[in-house]
Write an enzyme that holds these catalytic residues in place. Structure first.
Site, mmCIF file in Angstrom:
data_model
loop_
_atom_site.group_PDB
_atom_site.id
_atom_site.type_symbol
_atom_site.label_atom_id
_atom_site.label_comp_id
_atom_site.label_asym_id
_atom_site.label_seq_id
_atom_site.Cartn_x
_atom_site.Cartn_y
_atom_site.Cartn_z
ATOM 1 N N HIS A 54 52.916 44.550 33.408
ATOM 2 C CA HIS A 54 54.089 43.929 34.024
ATOM 3 C C HIS A 54 54.852 43.123 32.976
ATOM 4 O O HIS A 54 54.267 42.631 32.003
ATOM 5 C CB HIS A 54 53.660 43.004 35.166
ATOM 6 C CG HIS A 54 53.125 43.734 36.353
ATOM 7 N ND1 HIS A 54 53.047 43.137 37.589
ATOM 8 C CD2 HIS A 54 52.641 44.997 36.511
ATOM 9 C CE1 HIS A 54 52.546 43.997 38.459
ATOM 10 N NE2 HIS A 54 52.281 45.135 37.822
ATOM 11 N N GLU A 56 55.960 40.182 33.104
ATOM 12 C CA GLU A 56 55.447 38.813 33.005
ATOM 13 C C GLU A 56 54.227 38.750 32.086
ATOM 14 O O GLU A 56 54.111 37.843 31.257
ATOM 15 C CB GLU A 56 55.063 38.286 34.402
ATOM 16 C CG GLU A 56 56.228 38.168 35.362
ATOM 17 C CD GLU A 56 56.475 39.424 36.195
ATOM 18 O OE1 GLU A 56 57.167 39.317 37.212
ATOM 19 O OE2 GLU A 56 55.997 40.526 35.827
ATOM 20 N N CYS A 84 54.406 39.072 40.976
ATOM 21 C CA CYS A 84 53.351 39.426 41.922
ATOM 22 C C CYS A 84 52.221 38.387 41.826
ATOM 23 O O CYS A 84 52.265 37.477 40.994
ATOM 24 C CB CYS A 84 52.815 40.824 41.623
ATOM 25 S SG CYS A 84 51.856 40.917 40.093
ATOM 26 N N CYS A 87 50.576 38.213 38.291
ATOM 27 C CA CYS A 87 51.411 37.540 37.303
ATOM 28 C C CYS A 87 51.558 36.056 37.611
ATOM 29 O O CYS A 87 51.531 35.223 36.697
ATOM 30 C CB CYS A 87 52.773 38.218 37.230
ATOM 31 S SG CYS A 87 52.665 39.917 36.610
#
Length: 179
Positions: A54, A56, A84, A87
């Site tokens: 991701h 992040e 999410c 993260c």
């Protein structure tokens, strides 16, 4: 601190991901008035998507590569899509106490998680969350992604349907021109 200015920087990261055919999410980490780390979503092209690359997480990895003492509680995290749970947990464990995001992830966003119900590692953290910063610009990028038939990541998902139903005066080309 100008949240709009820094979110524009995160949106550039998301545009970079989109131009590579990746899911258009971008993040930056700011200390004072300086961007010190950035990340884009990776691993969404092809048959099997990576669910750990991701934007992040990539930004946090780049922060760790700085290998210098940084007052983590003074960092601000900007993401073009609501982080999410994975993260969000990683951001909190890094000591970041302010998160600004552009677009809510109704399918997998973690910002509405009630930390008081979690274990002590997370429960005692005070974090400031600022949603909807340049939301329409993030929506435009995600719409551009979902509208291309070759982009299969999360195609037909709740997030895709929700995003495609959003009204926006922006197009992806308008986003690049700052309109």
């Amino acid at each position: 601190m100008d949240d709009f200015y820094f979110m524009e920087k995160a949106l550039i990261q998301a545009q970079n991901a989109l131009s590579k055919g990746e899911f258009p999410v971008g993040c930056i980490i700011v200390l004072g008035d300086e961007v010190i780390a950035a990340g884009t979503r990776e691993g969404t092209k092809g048959e099997v998507a990576s669910e750990i690359d991701h934007a992040e997480i990539m930004a946090l990895k780049n922060l760790n590569r700085l290998r210098r003492s940084i007052p983590r509680n003074r960092l601000v995290f900007y993401s073009t899509l609501e982080p999410c749970l994975m993260c969000y947990g990683a951001i909190l464990l890094h000591g970041i106490r302010r998160i600004v995001y552009a677009y809510e992830d109704i399918m997998g966003g973690g910002m509405r998680c009630d930390l008081s119900n979690l274990t002590p590692l997370y429960r005692d953290i005070q974090v400031s969350i600022v949603p909807n910063t340049l939301r329409d610009r993030s929506v435009a990028l995600l719409k551009a992604y979902f509208e291309k038939p070759e982009n299969g990541y999360w195609r037909g998902s709740l997030l895709a349907k929700y995003t495609l139903s959003q009204s926006s005066n922006l197009t992806c080309s308008g986003l690049l021109q700052g309109t």
